[in-house]
Motif scaffolding. Structure first.
Motif, PDB file in Angstrom:
ATOM      1  N   ALA A   1       0.840  -1.206   0.000  1.00 28.93           N
ATOM      2  CA  ALA A   1       0.000   0.000   0.000  1.00 28.93           C
ATOM      3  C   ALA A   1       0.869   1.248   0.000  1.00 28.93           C
ATOM      4  CB  ALA A   1      -0.932  -0.016   1.210  1.00 28.93           C
TER       5      ALA A   1
ATOM      6  N   ASN B   1       3.390   4.100  -2.664  1.00 27.83           N
ATOM      7  CA  ASN B   1       3.312   4.804  -3.950  1.00 27.83           C
ATOM      8  C   ASN B   1       3.819   3.970  -5.119  1.00 27.83           C
ATOM      9  OD1 ASN B   1       2.098   7.127  -3.023  1.00 27.83           O
ATOM     10  ND2 ASN B   1       4.032   8.130  -2.528  1.00 27.83           N
ATOM     11  N   VAL B   2       4.750   3.044  -4.854  1.00 27.24           N
ATOM     12  CA  VAL B   2       5.216   2.201  -5.956  1.00 27.24           C
ATOM     13  C   VAL B   2       4.083   1.271  -6.402  1.00 27.24           C
ATOM     14  CG1 VAL B   2       6.832   0.380  -6.625  1.00 27.24           C
ATOM     15  CG2 VAL B   2       7.661   2.368  -5.378  1.00 27.24           C
TER      16      VAL B   2
ATOM     17  N   ASP C   1       1.775   3.346  -8.481  1.00 24.28           N
ATOM     18  CA  ASP C   1       2.310   3.584  -9.836  1.00 24.28           C
ATOM     19  C   ASP C   1       2.059   2.363 -10.723  1.00 24.28           C
ATOM     20  OD1 ASP C   1       3.343   6.086  -9.274  1.00 24.28           O
ATOM     21  OD2 ASP C   1       5.427   5.426  -9.067  1.00 24.28           O
TER      22      ASP C   1
ATOM     23  N   ARG D   1      -1.783  -4.750   3.646  1.00 27.88           N
ATOM     24  CA  ARG D   1      -2.008  -5.704   4.747  1.00 27.88           C
ATOM     25  C   ARG D   1      -2.559  -5.041   6.003  1.00 27.88           C
ATOM     26  NH1 ARG D   1       4.136  -7.423   6.553  1.00 27.88           N
ATOM     27  NH2 ARG D   1       4.985  -5.320   6.686  1.00 27.88           N
ATOM     28  N   ARG D   2      -2.377  -3.719   6.119  1.00 25.50           N
ATOM     29  CA  ARG D   2      -2.908  -3.044   7.307  1.00 25.50           C
ATOM     30  C   ARG D   2      -4.086  -2.154   6.915  1.00 25.50           C
ATOM     31  NH1 ARG D   2       1.450  -0.239  10.664  1.00 25.50           N
ATOM     32  NH2 ARG D   2       2.535   0.320   8.749  1.00 25.50           N
TER      33      ARG D   2
ATOM     34  N   ALA E   1       0.923   3.636   3.119  1.00 30.60           N
ATOM     35  CA  ALA E   1       2.095   4.477   2.842  1.00 30.60           C
ATOM     36  C   ALA E   1       1.889   5.366   1.610  1.00 30.60           C
ATOM     37  CB  ALA E   1       3.319   3.574   2.645  1.00 30.60           C
TER      38      ALA E   1
ATOM     39  N   GLU F   1      -0.850  11.751  -4.639  1.00 27.92           N
ATOM     40  CA  GLU F   1      -0.978  10.604  -5.549  1.00 27.92           C
ATOM     41  C   GLU F   1      -2.385  10.007  -5.450  1.00 27.92           C
ATOM     42  OE1 GLU F   1       1.878  11.403  -4.067  1.00 27.92           O
ATOM     43  OE2 GLU F   1       2.826  11.740  -6.009  1.00 27.92           O
TER      44      GLU F   1
ATOM     45  N   ILE G   1       6.627  -4.122  -2.115  1.00 24.28           N
ATOM     46  CA  ILE G   1       6.665  -4.139  -0.642  1.00 24.28           C
ATOM     47  C   ILE G   1       7.997  -3.609  -0.107  1.00 24.28           C
ATOM     48  CG2 ILE G   1       4.952  -5.990  -0.453  1.00 24.28           C
ATOM     49  CD1 ILE G   1       7.335  -7.925   0.026  1.00 24.28           C
TER      50      ILE G   1
ATOM     51  N   TRP H   1      18.597   6.467  -0.150  1.00 24.95           N
ATOM     52  CA  TRP H   1      17.950   5.216   0.273  1.00 24.95           C
ATOM     53  C   TRP H   1      18.943   4.221   0.851  1.00 24.95           C
ATOM     54  CZ3 TRP H   1      13.556   3.350  -3.568  1.00 24.95           C
ATOM     55  CH2 TRP H   1      12.481   4.240  -3.482  1.00 24.95           C
TER      56      TRP H   1
ATOM     57  N   PRO I   1      14.429   2.596   1.936  1.00 20.06           N
ATOM     58  CA  PRO I   1      13.685   3.106   0.778  1.00 20.06           C
ATOM     59  C   PRO I   1      12.457   3.912   1.176  1.00 20.06           C
ATOM     60  CG  PRO I   1      13.169   0.808   1.123  1.00 20.06           C
ATOM     61  CD  PRO I   1      14.152   1.163   2.184  1.00 20.06           C
TER      62      PRO I   1
ATOM     63  N   GLY J   1      10.770   7.998   1.428  1.00 24.37           N
ATOM     64  CA  GLY J   1      10.889   9.406   1.096  1.00 24.37           C
ATOM     65  C   GLY J   1      10.826   9.646  -0.405  1.00 24.37           C
TER      66      GLY J   1
HETATM   67  P1  NAP Z   1       6.578   1.965   0.969  1.00 23.43           P
HETATM   68  O1  NAP Z   1       6.051   3.325   0.837  1.00 23.43           O
HETATM   69  O2  NAP Z   1       7.426   1.635   2.140  1.00 23.43           O
HETATM   70  O3  NAP Z   1       5.356   0.919   0.909  1.00 23.43           O
HETATM   71  C1  NAP Z   1       5.570  -0.449   1.019  1.00 23.43           C
HETATM   72  C2  NAP Z   1       4.263  -1.137   1.285  1.00 23.43           C
HETATM   73  O4  NAP Z   1       4.505  -2.552   1.275  1.00 23.43           O
HETATM   74  C3  NAP Z   1       3.647  -0.804   2.653  1.00 23.43           C
HETATM   75  O5  NAP Z   1       2.267  -0.664   2.506  1.00 23.43           O
HETATM   76  C4  NAP Z   1       3.979  -2.053   3.476  1.00 23.43           C
HETATM   77  O6  NAP Z   1       3.034  -2.343   4.467  1.00 23.43           O
HETATM   78  C5  NAP Z   1       3.881  -3.122   2.401  1.00 23.43           C
HETATM   79  N1  NAP Z   1       4.526  -4.363   2.791  1.00 23.43           N
HETATM   80  C6  NAP Z   1       5.790  -4.531   3.252  1.00 23.43           C
HETATM   81  N2  NAP Z   1       6.015  -5.830   3.497  1.00 23.43           N
HETATM   82  C7  NAP Z   1       4.872  -6.482   3.203  1.00 23.43           C
HETATM   83  C8  NAP Z   1       4.480  -7.842   3.244  1.00 23.43           C
HETATM   84  N3  NAP Z   1       5.327  -8.790   3.646  1.00 23.43           N
HETATM   85  N4  NAP Z   1       3.211  -8.157   2.874  1.00 23.43           N
HETATM   86  C9  NAP Z   1       2.358  -7.214   2.459  1.00 23.43           C
HETATM   87  N5  NAP Z   1       2.664  -5.899   2.386  1.00 23.43           N
HETATM   88  C10 NAP Z   1       3.913  -5.547   2.759  1.00 23.43           C
HETATM   89  O7  NAP Z   1       7.490   1.565  -0.290  1.00 23.43           O
HETATM   90  P2  NAP Z   1       7.362   1.887  -1.842  1.00 23.43           P
HETATM   91  O8  NAP Z   1       5.962   1.911  -2.300  1.00 23.43           O
HETATM   92  O9  NAP Z   1       8.322   0.943  -2.459  1.00 23.43           O
HETATM   93  O10 NAP Z   1       7.916   3.374  -1.957  1.00 23.43           O
HETATM   94  C11 NAP Z   1       9.244   3.697  -1.560  1.00 23.43           C
HETATM   95  C12 NAP Z   1       9.369   5.212  -1.376  1.00 23.43           C
HETATM   96  O11 NAP Z   1       9.301   5.842  -2.655  1.00 23.43           O
HETATM   97  C13 NAP Z   1       8.227   5.797  -0.556  1.00 23.43           C
HETATM   98  O12 NAP Z   1       8.718   6.775   0.305  1.00 23.43           O
HETATM   99  C14 NAP Z   1       7.311   6.388  -1.609  1.00 23.43           C
HETATM  100  O13 NAP Z   1       6.507   7.451  -1.151  1.00 23.43           O
HETATM  101  C15 NAP Z   1       8.319   6.851  -2.641  1.00 23.43           C
HETATM  102  N6  NAP Z   1       7.660   6.979  -3.952  1.00 23.43           N
HETATM  103  C16 NAP Z   1       7.093   8.197  -4.229  1.00 23.43           C
HETATM  104  C17 NAP Z   1       6.415   8.350  -5.419  1.00 23.43           C
HETATM  105  C18 NAP Z   1       5.768   9.678  -5.717  1.00 23.43           C
HETATM  106  O14 NAP Z   1       5.984  10.630  -4.998  1.00 23.43           O
HETATM  107  N7  NAP Z   1       4.969   9.777  -6.751  1.00 23.43           N
HETATM  108  C19 NAP Z   1       6.295   7.295  -6.329  1.00 23.43           C
HETATM  109  C20 NAP Z   1       6.892   6.081  -6.008  1.00 23.43           C
HETATM  110  C21 NAP Z   1       7.573   5.933  -4.794  1.00 23.43           C
HETATM  111  P3  NAP Z   1       3.334  -2.052   6.018  1.00 23.43           P
HETATM  112  O15 NAP Z   1       3.225  -0.578   6.159  1.00 23.43           O
HETATM  113  O16 NAP Z   1       2.297  -2.821   6.707  1.00 23.43           O
HETATM  114  O17 NAP Z   1       4.742  -2.560   6.265  1.00 23.43           O
END
Ligand code: NAP
Length: 437
Positions: free
Chosen positions: A155, A157-158, A161, A199-200, A206, A211, A319, A352, A357, A359
């Protein structure tokens, strides 16, 4: 007063690397110069701005103009197509430079650790995103969109996307820089429904509010969230007392999605919460995902004995990521082991790779600036060394700033002809030949 010149090596030409260079440039004065060498494994710079940001969000990529300005400053050199640990060692760099800053990001996709994760067409975001963004190492990722329903796990932003890329009408990607090989697959896609599973609860998601707010504006896709799940989350949040502004903004944006008028179109994107992946089923490839239904009790997310399943031919896991390991660095909790950016000796880390990873691109600016302050505090007499000269094998094909500008211009010109911002070259050999001609 004698002028001091320090040699700085920055490894990784992504946002964290460029913002580190910028912080050094800003710290210069009449008595102090930083000679910056930016070393990059790929033949092209810009990191996630090139191979991570979603093609349908081109505004985010305009930060590349800042990177190019930094690269045009005096005492800045780009050494692309140079791989740390293969073409050059950390030990050699450490001896040749006054400070080495690792800005190598987090490129390894985390694993769910559940049965079925290795089935065909269960793909990590770490492969899927660079595949549609023309990363030369990911052109051959096997993506099969011959399924009406796709599941995206996570849940953040990736996940959003990826879900958007799968759920929008592929003709919307025509004026973008999506890789042609991916565009062909999206155009032949049978996917009509994409389900993001967190999952939550909604209050723990997140995603970021801007977005989320974009989702109801999709032209050819209806977006669904269960209004009651958001309402329940808001009630739980109200009981918490003082609440962060970002969380309220997120919940408001989710309410907006739940309540907005649907267009009645065939393409659908749904966000489900409290759905923890338990098992991925299938014989040769993904066929079904089983989820445990979670609930929030006394502020804690706990599993119930209830499950539900989604029949699907594609699972993408988004994730989070871990930092890539290479000789000379220790990985701890998915990051390069560090204290406030200091690794050991004159080696530092930022972005990162330092904090994990989290922000947006801009977060790297303050982070890198803090690390540069720390480095400057720790600097001693400038080393009497030659820097990178002599460290690379003779004949190694370095792509410097001029070479990169040739690649950039070629891509932009071919894009103009096709009504796109650029057409990225995806072949290593052609990139190197373009950048060294
Ligand atoms: P993220 O924001 O950390 O989200 C990861 C998600 O995966 C969380 O919802 C997490 O849930 C879930 N997750 C982790 N382990 C899991 C599991 N075993 N089973 C099910 N769900 C699980 O990571 P991200 O989406 O890769 O993004 C990385 C960073 O890049 C973030 O700061 C994001 O804002 C940024 N980003 C920004 C943009 C934009 O500004 N447009 C675009 C892309 C990415 P829990 O919270 O429960 O652990």
């Amino acid at each position: 007063m004698t002028k001091l010149t320090y040699k700085i090596a920055i490894i990784g030409a992504g946002p964290a690397g460029y913002f580190t260079a910028q912080a050094f440039q800003k710290a210069q004065d009449k008595e102090l110069t930083f000679a910056i060498d930016m070393i990059e494994r790929l033949p092209t710079p810009w990191g996630l701005v090139r191979s991570g940001v979603a093609p349908d969000h081109p505004k985010i990529k305009t930060v590349s103009k800042v990177f190019e300005k930094i690269a045009k400053e005096d005492h800045f050199r780009l050494f692309a197509n140079v791989e740390l640990g293969k073409d050059i060692s950390l030990k050699d760099l450490r001896e040749a430079y006054d400070a080495v800053v690792l800005a190598t990001g987090s490129a390894t996709g985390r694993k769910l650790g559940i049965i079925g994760e290795n089935l065909k067409n269960c793909i990590s975001a770490a492969d899927f995103v660079p595949w549609y963004n023309s990363h030369p190492d990911f052109t051959n990722v096997a993506v099969d969109l011959n399924t009406d329903t796709a599941v995206v796990i996570g849940a953040g932003n990736v996940a959003m996307d990826i879900a958007r890329m799968l759920a929008i009408d592929p003709t919307e990607l025509d004026p973008t820089d999506t890789a042609q090989h991916a565009l062909d697959v999206f155009k032949a896609s049978k996917v009509k429904k994409v389900i993001i599973c967190g999952r939550r609860g909604p209050e723990h998601a997140a995603f970021t509010a801007p977005e989320l707010r974009d989702l109801p504006k999709l032209e050819n896709t209806d977006v669904y969230i269960d209004a009651d799940q958001i309402h329940q989350a808001s009630l739980r949040v109200d009981q918490m007392g003082e609440v962060e502004k970002d969380l309220n903004n997120n919940l408001e944006a989710m309410q907006l999605i739940a309540k907005h008028d649907k267009k009645g179109v065939e393409r659908k994107l749904e966000i489900k919460f409290l759905a923890a992946p338990k098992e991925i089923k299938g014989i040769d490839k993904v066929e079904e995902v089983i989820f445990t239904i979670n609930e929030v009790k006394d502020g804690k997310v706990i599993g119930t004995d209830k499950t539900f399943s989604i029949k699907t031919g594609l699972v993408v896991t988004a994730i989070g990521y871990d930092a890539v390991e290479y000789p000379g660095v220790k990985i701890e909790n998915g990051r390069i082991a560090n204290i406030a950016g200091h690794v050991e000796h004159n080696i530092y880390v930022t972005g990162w790779a330092k904090r994990g990873p989290v922000g947006v691109i801009g977060t790297n600016k303050s982070d890198s600036s803090d690390v540069v302050d720390l480095i400057i505090d720790n600097l001693k007499e400038p080393k009497n060394s030659t820097g990178i000269e002599g460290l690379l094998k003779s004949g190694h094909q370095v792509i410097n700033q001029v070479g990169w500008e040739k690649i950039n211009a070629t891509e932009v010109i071919s894009g103009e002809l096709a009504g796109k911002p650029r057409i990225k070259e995806v072949d290593w050999k052609r990139l190197i030949s373009l950048g060294t001609s």
